[in-house]
Design a protein around this motif. Sequence first.
Motif, PDB file in Angstrom:
ATOM      1  N   GLY A 234      11.220   3.964  -3.503  1.00 31.44           N
ATOM      2  CA  GLY A 234      10.291   5.079  -3.664  1.00 31.44           C
ATOM      3  C   GLY A 234      10.936   6.395  -3.306  1.00 31.44           C
ATOM      4  O   GLY A 234      12.092   6.467  -2.902  1.00 31.44           O
ATOM      5  N   GLY A 235      10.159   7.460  -3.421  1.00 32.87           N
ATOM      6  CA  GLY A 235      10.705   8.785  -3.175  1.00 32.87           C
ATOM      7  C   GLY A 235      10.204   9.435  -1.915  1.00 32.87           C
ATOM      8  O   GLY A 235      10.459  10.622  -1.695  1.00 32.87           O
TER       9      GLY A 235
ATOM     10  N   LYS B 180       0.816  -1.200   0.000  1.00 31.31           N
ATOM     11  CA  LYS B 180       0.000   0.000   0.000  1.00 31.31           C
ATOM     12  C   LYS B 180       0.855   1.257   0.000  1.00 31.31           C
ATOM     13  O   LYS B 180       0.527   2.248  -0.667  1.00 31.31           O
ATOM     14  CB  LYS B 180      -0.945  -0.015   1.196  1.00 31.31           C
ATOM     15  CG  LYS B 180      -2.008  -1.097   1.078  1.00 31.31           C
ATOM     16  CD  LYS B 180      -3.022  -1.019   2.197  1.00 31.31           C
ATOM     17  CE  LYS B 180      -4.105  -2.079   2.007  1.00 31.31           C
ATOM     18  NZ  LYS B 180      -5.120  -2.016   3.072  1.00 31.31           N
ATOM     19  N   ALA B 181       1.955   1.222   0.764  1.00 40.88           N
ATOM     20  CA  ALA B 181       2.851   2.378   0.765  1.00 40.88           C
ATOM     21  C   ALA B 181       3.409   2.609  -0.629  1.00 40.88           C
ATOM     22  O   ALA B 181       3.558   3.752  -1.072  1.00 40.88           O
ATOM     23  CB  ALA B 181       3.993   2.158   1.762  1.00 40.88           C
TER      24      ALA B 181
ATOM     25  N   ARG C 208       3.550   5.953  -5.479  1.00 39.91           N
ATOM     26  CA  ARG C 208       3.458   6.189  -6.923  1.00 39.91           C
ATOM     27  C   ARG C 208       2.447   7.287  -7.247  1.00 39.91           C
ATOM     28  O   ARG C 208       2.682   8.123  -8.129  1.00 39.91           O
ATOM     29  CB  ARG C 208       3.088   4.887  -7.642  1.00 39.91           C
ATOM     30  CG  ARG C 208       4.204   3.858  -7.674  1.00 39.91           C
ATOM     31  CD  ARG C 208       3.867   2.702  -8.610  1.00 39.91           C
ATOM     32  NE  ARG C 208       2.701   1.960  -8.146  1.00 39.91           N
ATOM     33  CZ  ARG C 208       2.754   0.948  -7.290  1.00 39.91           C
ATOM     34  NH1 ARG C 208       3.914   0.582  -6.776  1.00 39.91           N
ATOM     35  NH2 ARG C 208       1.667   0.296  -6.938  1.00 39.91           N
ATOM     36  N   GLU C 209       1.302   7.274  -6.542  1.00 39.72           N
ATOM     37  CA  GLU C 209       0.278   8.282  -6.816  1.00 39.72           C
ATOM     38  C   GLU C 209       0.745   9.677  -6.421  1.00 39.72           C
ATOM     39  O   GLU C 209       0.532  10.640  -7.153  1.00 39.72           O
ATOM     40  CB  GLU C 209      -1.024   7.934  -6.073  1.00 39.72           C
ATOM     41  CG  GLU C 209      -1.756   6.749  -6.652  1.00 39.72           C
ATOM     42  CD  GLU C 209      -2.195   6.998  -8.086  1.00 39.72           C
ATOM     43  OE1 GLU C 209      -3.133   7.772  -8.317  1.00 39.72           O
ATOM     44  OE2 GLU C 209      -1.570   6.416  -8.989  1.00 39.72           O
ATOM     45  N   LEU C 210       1.387   9.788  -5.276  1.00 41.53           N
ATOM     46  CA  LEU C 210       1.892  11.091  -4.855  1.00 41.53           C
ATOM     47  C   LEU C 210       2.952  11.594  -5.826  1.00 41.53           C
ATOM     48  O   LEU C 210       2.992  12.781  -6.174  1.00 41.53           O
ATOM     49  CB  LEU C 210       2.472  11.010  -3.438  1.00 41.53           C
ATOM     50  CG  LEU C 210       1.484  10.676  -2.318  1.00 41.53           C
ATOM     51  CD1 LEU C 210       2.205  10.634  -0.980  1.00 41.53           C
ATOM     52  CD2 LEU C 210       0.336  11.662  -2.280  1.00 41.53           C
TER      53      LEU C 210
ATOM     54  N   GLY D   8       3.157  14.969  -8.371  1.00 44.00           N
ATOM     55  CA  GLY D   8       4.190  15.916  -7.971  1.00 44.00           C
ATOM     56  C   GLY D   8       4.015  16.457  -6.566  1.00 44.00           C
ATOM     57  O   GLY D   8       4.314  17.621  -6.288  1.00 44.00           O
ATOM     58  N   VAL D   9       3.550  15.617  -5.636  1.00 46.05           N
ATOM     59  CA  VAL D   9       3.304  16.051  -4.264  1.00 46.05           C
ATOM     60  C   VAL D   9       4.616  16.090  -3.481  1.00 46.05           C
ATOM     61  O   VAL D   9       5.426  15.175  -3.576  1.00 46.05           O
ATOM     62  CB  VAL D   9       2.315  15.088  -3.572  1.00 46.05           C
ATOM     63  CG1 VAL D   9       2.130  15.455  -2.118  1.00 46.05           C
ATOM     64  CG2 VAL D   9       0.991  15.086  -4.299  1.00 46.05           C
ATOM     65  N   ASP D  10       4.814  17.144  -2.710  1.00 46.10           N
ATOM     66  CA  ASP D  10       5.983  17.241  -1.839  1.00 46.10           C
ATOM     67  C   ASP D  10       5.689  16.727  -0.439  1.00 46.10           C
ATOM     68  O   ASP D  10       6.487  15.999   0.136  1.00 46.10           O
ATOM     69  CB  ASP D  10       6.473  18.695  -1.749  1.00 46.10           C
ATOM     70  CG  ASP D  10       7.107  19.162  -3.039  1.00 46.10           C
ATOM     71  OD1 ASP D  10       7.768  18.334  -3.690  1.00 46.10           O
ATOM     72  OD2 ASP D  10       6.946  20.328  -3.408  1.00 46.10           O
ATOM     73  N   ILE D  11       4.565  17.125   0.113  1.00 47.26           N
ATOM     74  CA  ILE D  11       4.165  16.693   1.458  1.00 47.26           C
ATOM     75  C   ILE D  11       2.689  16.326   1.426  1.00 47.26           C
ATOM     76  O   ILE D  11       1.867  17.073   0.893  1.00 47.26           O
ATOM     77  CB  ILE D  11       4.407  17.788   2.508  1.00 47.26           C
ATOM     78  CG1 ILE D  11       5.912  18.080   2.633  1.00 47.26           C
ATOM     79  CG2 ILE D  11       3.857  17.364   3.871  1.00 47.26           C
ATOM     80  CD1 ILE D  11       6.238  19.166   3.634  1.00 47.26           C
TER      81      ILE D  11
END
Length: 305
Positions: free
Chosen positions: A55-56, A21-22, A27-29, A33-36
């Motif tokens: 992941g990032g 799930k993480a 991947r979706e975030l 282009g989500v930072d937080i």
Amino acid sequence: MPFKMIKNTTRSNFNHDEDQKAGKVNRELGRYGVDIAALIETRLPGTGQLIESGGGYTFFWSGRSNEERREAGVGFAIKNHLVGKLDNIPEGVNDRLMTLKLQLQLSKKTFATIISAYAPTMTNPSATKDKFYEDLEAIVSSVPQTDKLLLLGDFNARVGKDHQAWSGIIGHHGIGNCNGNCLLLLKTCATYGLTLTNTMFRLPTRNKTSWRYPRSKHWHMIDYLIVTVKDKQDVLATKALCGADCWTDHRLIFSKIRLQIKPKRRPQAQKVAKRMNVNKLKLPEVQEELQTTLTRQLSELESNN
């Protein structure tokens, strides 16, 4: 150009198959282009963090102990390059509130306090709701007026569209009617000079609403990004994303905000290595001088030995 930070409110349950799930949330975030991101209803025990392999993002959470029934849980997903700029990791208050503090470029004493919040539902007892808002107000009241304050989360409150009665709190683009939880949220906003940024922008209904009631199938606005009135000019957009898939029955709330984060200070003993300018070696006179210097130093070394 100011640093543009994106804040999100999303619901993500990591109580089973956490890694899988993480990875999907990761991947979706990243796709948007989500930072937080603020994570709601995580249902993980205690406090902790998880770095999704490959992941990032780094995930932080705050929940109840293993011995207690876990119905709530909050957290943050933060891009790894921003985690390195944090002086302190996010701090869990309880299973409904978690705070993140970022030092800003404005001055040495200016911070942005970000709160991940999950308010009780309509079916929770009044005592549970009152306790949540007491804890929330304790955090909000402790933030200096010079700092920026951002509340992200599921408040389970439909605030409606009466912007005249709640001037400065509800914008001109609210939607729907109030429910029983709305006064708790609106009174808190009125007390501390907060505004609901979701109601500031003219958008299609699908980009305002974030949750669909299971029985009526009607969509409602209950997830918010809330800032102080003085900082609302820094909010460039707040909207619901219909295409995000994060194992949730809520739409992702996406907001773009102007913030300048101060880089983490290097230890004083650490010196930055100077870069050599090797372009000069292309000049014949520099080559000749270097060769002469090296020949002389080698001769001196041989003589000393």
